[in-house]
Design an enzyme around this catalytic site. Structure first.
Site, PDB file in Angstrom:
ATOM      1  N   ASP A  56      -5.285  -8.030   5.060  1.00  0.00           N
ATOM      2  CA  ASP A  56      -4.826  -7.181   3.962  1.00  0.00           C
ATOM      3  C   ASP A  56      -6.090  -6.706   3.263  1.00  0.00           C
ATOM      4  O   ASP A  56      -6.808  -7.518   2.660  1.00  0.00           O
ATOM      5  CB  ASP A  56      -3.935  -7.990   3.015  1.00  0.00           C
ATOM      6  CG  ASP A  56      -3.439  -7.150   1.839  1.00  0.00           C
ATOM      7  OD1 ASP A  56      -3.943  -6.033   1.632  1.00  0.00           O
ATOM      8  OD2 ASP A  56      -2.546  -7.629   1.119  1.00  0.00           O
ATOM      9  N   SER A  86      -9.396  12.087   3.004  1.00  0.00           N
ATOM     10  CA  SER A  86      -8.362  13.093   3.290  1.00  0.00           C
ATOM     11  C   SER A  86      -8.806  14.428   2.680  1.00  0.00           C
ATOM     12  O   SER A  86      -9.531  14.443   1.678  1.00  0.00           O
ATOM     13  CB  SER A  86      -7.035  12.689   2.649  1.00  0.00           C
ATOM     14  OG  SER A  86      -6.079  13.736   2.779  1.00  0.00           O
ATOM     15  N   TYR A 107      -2.413   9.866  -5.236  1.00  0.00           N
ATOM     16  CA  TYR A 107      -2.915   9.701  -3.868  1.00  0.00           C
ATOM     17  C   TYR A 107      -4.164  10.563  -3.707  1.00  0.00           C
ATOM     18  O   TYR A 107      -5.201  10.099  -3.235  1.00  0.00           O
ATOM     19  CB  TYR A 107      -1.846  10.093  -2.842  1.00  0.00           C
ATOM     20  CG  TYR A 107      -2.387  10.123  -1.423  1.00  0.00           C
ATOM     21  CD1 TYR A 107      -2.565   8.951  -0.701  1.00  0.00           C
ATOM     22  CD2 TYR A 107      -2.762  11.332  -0.823  1.00  0.00           C
ATOM     23  CE1 TYR A 107      -3.091   8.977   0.591  1.00  0.00           C
ATOM     24  CE2 TYR A 107      -3.283  11.366   0.469  1.00  0.00           C
ATOM     25  CZ  TYR A 107      -3.440  10.182   1.165  1.00  0.00           C
ATOM     26  OH  TYR A 107      -3.982  10.208   2.440  1.00  0.00           O
ATOM     27  N   LYS A 155      -8.267   9.400  -2.981  1.00  0.00           N
ATOM     28  CA  LYS A 155      -9.145   9.852  -1.895  1.00  0.00           C
ATOM     29  C   LYS A 155     -10.409  10.508  -2.464  1.00  0.00           C
ATOM     30  O   LYS A 155     -11.502  10.364  -1.906  1.00  0.00           O
ATOM     31  CB  LYS A 155      -8.385  10.812  -0.968  1.00  0.00           C
ATOM     32  CG  LYS A 155      -7.247  10.138  -0.204  1.00  0.00           C
ATOM     33  CD  LYS A 155      -7.737   9.008   0.696  1.00  0.00           C
ATOM     34  CE  LYS A 155      -6.654   8.436   1.578  1.00  0.00           C
ATOM     35  NZ  LYS A 155      -7.137   7.354   2.476  1.00  0.00           N
TER      36      LYS A 155
HETATM   37  N1  NAD Z   1      -1.136  11.118   8.210  1.00  0.00           N
HETATM   38  C1  NAD Z   1      -1.778  12.087   7.586  1.00  0.00           C
HETATM   39  O1  NAD Z   1      -1.332  13.228   7.552  1.00  0.00           O
HETATM   40  C2  NAD Z   1      -3.097  11.785   6.910  1.00  0.00           C
HETATM   41  C3  NAD Z   1      -3.894  12.852   6.466  1.00  0.00           C
HETATM   42  C4  NAD Z   1      -5.122  12.582   5.861  1.00  0.00           C
HETATM   43  C5  NAD Z   1      -5.534  11.272   5.713  1.00  0.00           C
HETATM   44  N2  NAD Z   1      -4.746  10.245   6.137  1.00  0.00           N
HETATM   45  C6  NAD Z   1      -5.255   8.878   5.982  1.00  0.00           C
HETATM   46  O2  NAD Z   1      -5.389   8.311   7.272  1.00  0.00           O
HETATM   47  C7  NAD Z   1      -5.404   6.895   7.148  1.00  0.00           C
HETATM   48  C8  NAD Z   1      -4.555   6.281   8.238  1.00  0.00           C
HETATM   49  O3  NAD Z   1      -3.172   6.551   8.001  1.00  0.00           O
HETATM   50  P1  NAD Z   1      -2.164   7.079   9.125  1.00  0.00           P
HETATM   51  O4  NAD Z   1      -1.834   8.463   8.758  1.00  0.00           O
HETATM   52  O5  NAD Z   1      -2.698   6.796  10.479  1.00  0.00           O
HETATM   53  O6  NAD Z   1      -0.852   6.208   8.770  1.00  0.00           O
HETATM   54  P2  NAD Z   1      -0.144   4.999   9.533  1.00  0.00           P
HETATM   55  O7  NAD Z   1       0.957   4.575   8.627  1.00  0.00           O
HETATM   56  O8  NAD Z   1       0.220   5.379  10.928  1.00  0.00           O
HETATM   57  O9  NAD Z   1      -1.268   3.872   9.598  1.00  0.00           O
HETATM   58  C9  NAD Z   1      -1.677   3.148   8.475  1.00  0.00           C
HETATM   59  C10 NAD Z   1      -1.998   1.719   8.920  1.00  0.00           C
HETATM   60  O10 NAD Z   1      -2.555   1.019   7.802  1.00  0.00           O
HETATM   61  C11 NAD Z   1      -2.001  -0.267   7.750  1.00  0.00           C
HETATM   62  N3  NAD Z   1      -2.081  -0.781   6.382  1.00  0.00           N
HETATM   63  C12 NAD Z   1      -1.413  -0.347   5.284  1.00  0.00           C
HETATM   64  N4  NAD Z   1      -1.759  -1.081   4.210  1.00  0.00           N
HETATM   65  C13 NAD Z   1      -2.672  -2.001   4.631  1.00  0.00           C
HETATM   66  C14 NAD Z   1      -3.402  -3.047   3.999  1.00  0.00           C
HETATM   67  N5  NAD Z   1      -3.234  -3.310   2.704  1.00  0.00           N
HETATM   68  N6  NAD Z   1      -4.266  -3.790   4.741  1.00  0.00           N
HETATM   69  C15 NAD Z   1      -4.418  -3.536   6.072  1.00  0.00           C
HETATM   70  N7  NAD Z   1      -3.744  -2.569   6.729  1.00  0.00           N
HETATM   71  C16 NAD Z   1      -2.874  -1.816   6.019  1.00  0.00           C
HETATM   72  C17 NAD Z   1      -0.555  -0.096   8.235  1.00  0.00           C
HETATM   73  O11 NAD Z   1       0.008  -1.325   8.682  1.00  0.00           O
HETATM   74  C18 NAD Z   1      -0.736   0.926   9.355  1.00  0.00           C
HETATM   75  O12 NAD Z   1      -0.978   0.307  10.605  1.00  0.00           O
HETATM   76  C19 NAD Z   1      -4.946   6.589   5.723  1.00  0.00           C
HETATM   77  O13 NAD Z   1      -6.076   6.211   4.948  1.00  0.00           O
HETATM   78  C20 NAD Z   1      -4.364   7.911   5.244  1.00  0.00           C
HETATM   79  O14 NAD Z   1      -4.447   8.040   3.846  1.00  0.00           O
HETATM   80  C21 NAD Z   1      -3.547  10.475   6.736  1.00  0.00           C
END
Ligand code: NAD
Length: 250
Positions: A59, A140, A153, A157
């Site tokens: 975590d 992001s 959010y 970022k």
């Molecule tokens: N999906 C989008 O459109 C997008 C766009 C820009 C940035 N992001 C960023 O990309 C990153 C990855 O997200 P994603 O889109 O792949 O989503 P996702 O939900 O597929 O993956 C997120 C992962 O983080 C893990 N997680 C959440 N809280 C946690 C914690 N406290 N400790 C350890 N693990 C934890 C979850 O279990 C999951 O496996 C994030 O930082 C998100 O803000 C996403």
């Protein structure tokens, strides 16, 4: 042929799914030892098995978990080179005045305090070992080109981008690099929350219409950018926020 990350050891947080899983897959393919650090044991174990990595239930908001994952890197692989702070959280897109304190705490704890704990635990390790370190934060486009109804959010970022630039300047002399990668909307476990409805091609249209290249980002797009920043090819690159956004931020 040797990989671009041959022999390096990387912790990738949130690597059980989405972008993180793509980053872990690319790093493994380029020869890195990978530690998949995620809250989700089931998906994390499955990813580790498929990618020949090691899973650590982590975590990112818990400093003790960071101590444990560092210990794992040292005992299993003899040290640590790269940290990808990719784990992230958000609440569902909604008017700013409706955001609860719980929503606020969630994004700040995971997205900002998680990075704080990673640096508080790992920077002393790199300094003590006199080892070059490489931090990559998955921020992001929301941090610099915010969309409405995601105020805190977006702010979380922006904080990460600013903190990374600060640390890049502070620890440059010790060869510890800090960079961000900023994806535009993709199609992952978080996307339905960003768009505030089920993640379908139709529902993503509004977001995608603002991307000149005309499609969402993919885990491979994000992973390729992270691989460059993690590799020795980027030895002189620190303090950048590399947008992976098909031109959204122009
Ligand atoms: N999906 C989008 O459109 C997008 C766009 C820009 C940035 N992001 C960023 O990309 C990153 C990855 O997200 P994603 O889109 O792949 O989503 P996702 O939900 O597929 O993956 C997120 C992962 O983080 C893990 N997680 C959440 N809280 C946690 C914690 N406290 N400790 C350890 N693990 C934890 C979850 O279990 C999951 O496996 C994030 O930082 C998100 O803000 C996403």
């Amino acid at each position: 042929m040797t990989g671009r990350l041959q022999g390096k050891t990387a912790i990738v947080t949130g690597a059980a799914s989405g972008f993180g899983r793509g980053i872990a897959a690319k790093f493994a393919a380029e020869g890195a030892n990978i530690i998949i650090a995620d809250l989700s044991s089931e998906a994390g174990e499955a990813a580790a098995k498929e990618l020949n990595g090691v899973f650590s239930r982590t975590d990112v908001t818990d400093p003790k978990a960071w101590e444990d994952v560092l210990q794992l890197a040292v005992s299993k692989f003899g040290g640590l080179d790269i940290v990808v702070n990719n784990a992230g959280a958000t609440y569902a897109n909604k008017p700013t005045e409706e955001i609860t304190e719980k929503d606020f705490d969630l994004v700040m704890n995971v997205n900002v305090k998680g990075v704080y704990h990673s640096t508080n635990v790992l920077v002393p390790y790199f300094l003590k070992e006199k080892r070059p370190g490489c931090f990559i934060q998955v921020a992001s486009t929301a941090g610099t080109r915010p969309r409405p109804k995601l105020t805190w959010y977006n702010a979380s970022k922006a904080a990460v981008i600013n903190a990374s630039k600060t640390m890049a300047v502070e620890y440059g002399p010790q060869q510890i690099r800090f960079n961000c990668v900023s994806p535009v909307v993709g199609s992952t476990g978080m996307t339905h929350l960003f768009i505030g409805m089920p993640d379908t091609e139709e529902n993503r249209k509004n977001f995608v219409s603002t991307i000149p290249i005309g499609r969402p980002s993919t885990p491979a797009d994000v992973a390729n950018a992270c691989c460059y920043l993690a590799s020795d090819e980027a030895a002189f690159i620190t303090g950048v926020n590399l947008e992976v956004d098909g031109g959204r931020c122009v």
